[in-house]
Design a protein around this motif. Structure first.
Motif, PDB file in Angstrom:
ATOM      1  N   PRO A   1     -29.200  50.041  57.519  1.00 11.71           N
ATOM      2  CA  PRO A   1     -28.476  49.068  58.396  1.00 11.71           C
ATOM      3  C   PRO A   1     -29.140  48.479  59.421  1.00 11.71           C
ATOM      4  O   PRO A   1     -29.048  49.114  60.622  1.00 11.71           O
ATOM      5  N   ASP A   2     -30.055  47.767  59.270  1.00 11.26           N
ATOM      6  CA  ASP A   2     -30.909  47.390  60.395  1.00 11.26           C
ATOM      7  C   ASP A   2     -29.917  46.630  61.531  1.00 11.26           C
ATOM      8  O   ASP A   2     -30.472  46.955  62.690  1.00 11.26           O
ATOM      9  N   ASP A   3     -28.943  46.188  61.280  1.00 12.38           N
ATOM     10  CA  ASP A   3     -28.325  45.695  62.455  1.00 12.38           C
ATOM     11  C   ASP A   3     -27.815  46.639  63.431  1.00 12.38           C
ATOM     12  O   ASP A   3     -27.930  46.560  64.744  1.00 12.38           O
ATOM     13  N   VAL A   4     -27.323  47.772  62.749  1.00 11.53           N
ATOM     14  CA  VAL A   4     -26.788  48.804  63.858  1.00 11.53           C
ATOM     15  C   VAL A   4     -27.951  49.513  64.359  1.00 11.53           C
ATOM     16  O   VAL A   4     -27.742  49.971  65.638  1.00 11.53           O
ATOM     17  N   GLY A   5     -29.070  49.668  63.760  1.00 10.75           N
ATOM     18  CA  GLY A   5     -30.054  50.287  64.316  1.00 10.75           C
ATOM     19  C   GLY A   5     -30.539  49.517  65.399  1.00 10.75           C
ATOM     20  O   GLY A   5     -31.220  50.191  66.493  1.00 10.75           O
ATOM     21  N   GLU A   6     -30.892  48.270  65.157  1.00  7.82           N
ATOM     22  CA  GLU A   6     -31.456  47.463  66.112  1.00  7.82           C
ATOM     23  C   GLU A   6     -30.439  47.291  67.352  1.00  7.82           C
ATOM     24  O   GLU A   6     -30.854  47.122  68.397  1.00  7.82           O
ATOM     25  N   ALA A   7     -29.261  47.213  66.799  1.00  8.80           N
ATOM     26  CA  ALA A   7     -28.245  47.353  68.138  1.00  8.80           C
ATOM     27  C   ALA A   7     -28.263  48.480  69.189  1.00  8.80           C
ATOM     28  O   ALA A   7     -28.399  48.346  70.382  1.00  8.80           O
ATOM     29  N   LEU A   8     -28.461  49.529  68.338  1.00  4.47           N
ATOM     30  CA  LEU A   8     -28.733  51.047  69.278  1.00  4.47           C
ATOM     31  C   LEU A   8     -30.149  50.639  69.995  1.00  4.47           C
ATOM     32  O   LEU A   8     -30.232  51.210  71.419  1.00  4.47           O
ATOM     33  N   ILE A   9     -31.250  50.361  69.498  1.00  3.17           N
ATOM     34  CA  ILE A   9     -32.323  50.057  70.180  1.00  3.17           C
ATOM     35  C   ILE A   9     -32.384  49.222  71.378  1.00  3.17           C
ATOM     36  O   ILE A   9     -32.895  49.368  72.398  1.00  3.17           O
ATOM     37  N   TYR A  10     -31.638  47.978  70.922  1.00  4.43           N
ATOM     38  CA  TYR A  10     -31.570  46.953  71.920  1.00  4.43           C
ATOM     39  C   TYR A  10     -30.837  47.768  73.077  1.00  4.43           C
ATOM     40  O   TYR A  10     -31.193  47.556  74.631  1.00  4.43           O
TER      41      TYR A  10
ATOM     42  N   ALA B   1     -30.394  51.094  74.107  1.00  8.69           N
ATOM     43  CA  ALA B   1     -31.192  51.890  75.001  1.00  8.69           C
ATOM     44  C   ALA B   1     -32.247  51.397  75.681  1.00  8.69           C
ATOM     45  O   ALA B   1     -32.413  51.543  76.771  1.00  8.69           O
ATOM     46  N   CYS B   2     -33.206  50.620  74.726  1.00 10.10           N
ATOM     47  CA  CYS B   2     -34.309  49.912  75.775  1.00 10.10           C
ATOM     48  C   CYS B   2     -33.775  48.861  76.641  1.00 10.10           C
ATOM     49  O   CYS B   2     -34.520  48.965  77.610  1.00 10.10           O
ATOM     50  N   GLY B   3     -32.876  48.076  76.440  1.00  4.27           N
ATOM     51  CA  GLY B   3     -32.259  47.107  77.476  1.00  4.27           C
ATOM     52  C   GLY B   3     -31.921  48.106  78.543  1.00  4.27           C
ATOM     53  O   GLY B   3     -32.193  47.629  79.651  1.00  4.27           O
ATOM     54  N   SER B   4     -31.156  49.154  78.360  1.00  2.00           N
ATOM     55  CA  SER B   4     -30.882  49.964  79.585  1.00  2.00           C
ATOM     56  C   SER B   4     -32.187  50.500  80.417  1.00  2.00           C
ATOM     57  O   SER B   4     -32.074  50.628  81.447  1.00  2.00           O
ATOM     58  N   MET B   5     -33.038  51.104  79.702  1.00  5.53           N
ATOM     59  CA  MET B   5     -34.352  51.598  80.058  1.00  5.53           C
ATOM     60  C   MET B   5     -34.911  50.634  80.890  1.00  5.53           C
ATOM     61  O   MET B   5     -35.510  50.729  82.155  1.00  5.53           O
ATOM     62  N   LEU B   6     -35.053  49.329  80.336  1.00 10.53           N
ATOM     63  CA  LEU B   6     -35.636  48.407  81.001  1.00 10.53           C
ATOM     64  C   LEU B   6     -34.823  48.014  82.425  1.00 10.53           C
ATOM     65  O   LEU B   6     -35.482  47.635  83.432  1.00 10.53           O
ATOM     66  N   ALA B   7     -33.457  47.717  82.322  1.00  7.69           N
ATOM     67  CA  ALA B   7     -32.956  47.303  83.287  1.00  7.69           C
ATOM     68  C   ALA B   7     -32.965  48.204  84.688  1.00  7.69           C
ATOM     69  O   ALA B   7     -33.079  48.296  85.735  1.00  7.69           O
ATOM     70  N   ALA B   8     -33.014  49.643  84.214  1.00  5.30           N
ATOM     71  CA  ALA B   8     -33.271  50.798  85.263  1.00  5.30           C
ATOM     72  C   ALA B   8     -34.523  50.525  85.763  1.00  5.30           C
ATOM     73  O   ALA B   8     -34.703  50.718  87.127  1.00  5.30           O
ATOM     74  N   ALA B   9     -35.520  50.040  85.084  1.00  8.18           N
ATOM     75  CA  ALA B   9     -36.835  50.009  85.479  1.00  8.18           C
ATOM     76  C   ALA B   9     -36.812  48.955  86.720  1.00  8.18           C
ATOM     77  O   ALA B   9     -37.412  48.903  87.953  1.00  8.18           O
ATOM     78  N   LEU B  10     -36.124  47.948  86.357  1.00  9.26           N
ATOM     79  CA  LEU B  10     -36.037  46.701  87.251  1.00  9.26           C
ATOM     80  C   LEU B  10     -35.244  47.237  88.483  1.00  9.26           C
ATOM     81  O   LEU B  10     -35.570  46.720  89.615  1.00  9.26           O
ATOM     82  N   VAL B  11     -34.090  47.838  88.244  1.00 11.15           N
ATOM     83  CA  VAL B  11     -33.330  48.295  89.451  1.00 11.15           C
ATOM     84  C   VAL B  11     -34.375  49.180  90.284  1.00 11.15           C
ATOM     85  O   VAL B  11     -34.283  49.077  91.718  1.00 11.15           O
ATOM     86  N   LEU B  12     -35.215  50.204  89.691  1.00  9.59           N
ATOM     87  CA  LEU B  12     -36.223  50.932  90.464  1.00  9.59           C
ATOM     88  C   LEU B  12     -37.172  49.965  91.289  1.00  9.59           C
ATOM     89  O   LEU B  12     -37.127  50.221  92.494  1.00  9.59           O
ATOM     90  N   VAL B  13     -37.859  49.148  90.715  1.00 10.17           N
ATOM     91  CA  VAL B  13     -38.820  48.303  91.639  1.00 10.17           C
ATOM     92  C   VAL B  13     -37.920  47.392  92.501  1.00 10.17           C
ATOM     93  O   VAL B  13     -38.533  47.106  93.625  1.00 10.17           O
ATOM     94  N   THR B  14     -36.721  46.839  92.411  1.00  6.92           N
ATOM     95  CA  THR B  14     -36.092  46.065  93.351  1.00  6.92           C
ATOM     96  C   THR B  14     -35.456  46.700  94.373  1.00  6.92           C
ATOM     97  O   THR B  14     -35.436  46.344  95.575  1.00  6.92           O
TER      98      THR B  14
ATOM     99  N   ALA C   1     -40.552  46.521  73.072  1.00  3.64           N
ATOM    100  CA  ALA C   1     -39.365  46.950  72.021  1.00  3.64           C
ATOM    101  C   ALA C   1     -38.271  45.796  71.895  1.00  3.64           C
ATOM    102  O   ALA C   1     -38.092  45.396  70.999  1.00  3.64           O
ATOM    103  N   VAL C   2     -37.760  45.638  73.136  1.00  5.35           N
ATOM    104  CA  VAL C   2     -37.049  44.257  73.111  1.00  5.35           C
ATOM    105  C   VAL C   2     -37.578  43.012  72.605  1.00  5.35           C
ATOM    106  O   VAL C   2     -36.967  42.295  71.897  1.00  5.35           O
ATOM    107  N   VAL C   3     -38.762  42.913  73.079  1.00  4.81           N
ATOM    108  CA  VAL C   3     -39.382  41.308  72.735  1.00  4.81           C
ATOM    109  C   VAL C   3     -39.757  41.701  71.007  1.00  4.81           C
ATOM    110  O   VAL C   3     -39.602  40.628  70.449  1.00  4.81           O
ATOM    111  N   ALA C   4     -40.244  42.690  70.606  1.00  2.00           N
ATOM    112  CA  ALA C   4     -40.618  42.829  69.182  1.00  2.00           C
ATOM    113  C   ALA C   4     -39.220  42.576  68.401  1.00  2.00           C
ATOM    114  O   ALA C   4     -39.140  41.849  67.131  1.00  2.00           O
ATOM    115  N   LEU C   5     -38.150  43.058  68.948  1.00  2.00           N
ATOM    116  CA  LEU C   5     -36.860  42.849  68.027  1.00  2.00           C
ATOM    117  C   LEU C   5     -36.451  41.251  68.360  1.00  2.00           C
ATOM    118  O   LEU C   5     -35.761  40.654  67.351  1.00  2.00           O
ATOM    119  N   LEU C   6     -36.544  40.914  69.442  1.00  3.25           N
ATOM    120  CA  LEU C   6     -36.420  39.318  69.358  1.00  3.25           C
ATOM    121  C   LEU C   6     -37.186  38.434  68.427  1.00  3.25           C
ATOM    122  O   LEU C   6     -36.575  37.474  67.955  1.00  3.25           O
TER     123      LEU C   6
END
Length: 125
Positions: free
Chosen positions: A75-84, A86-99, A118-123
């Motif tokens: 079920p790609d939708d569920v797996g992709e949602a989990l990747i989004y 996790a990776c979206g949160s990781m990316l947000a944390a990186a942005l918080v760190l640098v800002t 990963a997020v770009v590839a999913l998009l």
């Protein structure tokens, strides 16, 4: 593209497991102090905070790996949602760190490039 996203998500997960190890298991080690630019005095004071923060990184890695596994199983939708998530949160944390501290740009790039890819590839998928 989902496979490409999964590869980048796996790299991001590995990086976050490494960060977990540094923060939660090896916070007082001299090598970890060098990585984070801390001193023996500050690591003792910040040890409980780092321990907690490390587990956040581990949990994000677990969610990313779970997403990769679920996506590969069908079920790609569920797996992709989990990747989004996790990776979206990781990316947000990186942005918080640098800002929060522009001198942490290198750390933010280490933490954020793989999940961003990963997020770009999913998009694109």
């Amino acid at each position: 593209m989902v496979i490409v996203a999964s590869v980048f998500a796996a790299v991001a997960a590995l990086i976050h497991v490494y960060i977990f190890r540094l923060e939660s298991l090896a916070w007082t080690d001299p090598g970890t102090q060098k990585v984070f630019g801390t001193t023996p005095e500050t690591v003792e004071v910040t040890k409980p905070l780092a321990y907690n923060q490390g587990f956040y990184n581990l949990f994000l890695a677990v969610i990313a790996v779970t997403g990769i596994i679920v996506s590969a199983a069908g079920p790609d939708d569920v797996g992709e949602a989990l990747i989004y998530a996790a990776c979206g949160s990781m990316l947000a944390a990186a942005l918080v760190l640098v800002t929060s501290d522009a001198s942490k740009l290198r750390a933010a790039l280490i933490q954020g490039v793989a999940p961003a890819l990963a997020v770009v590839a999913l998009l694109v998928a």
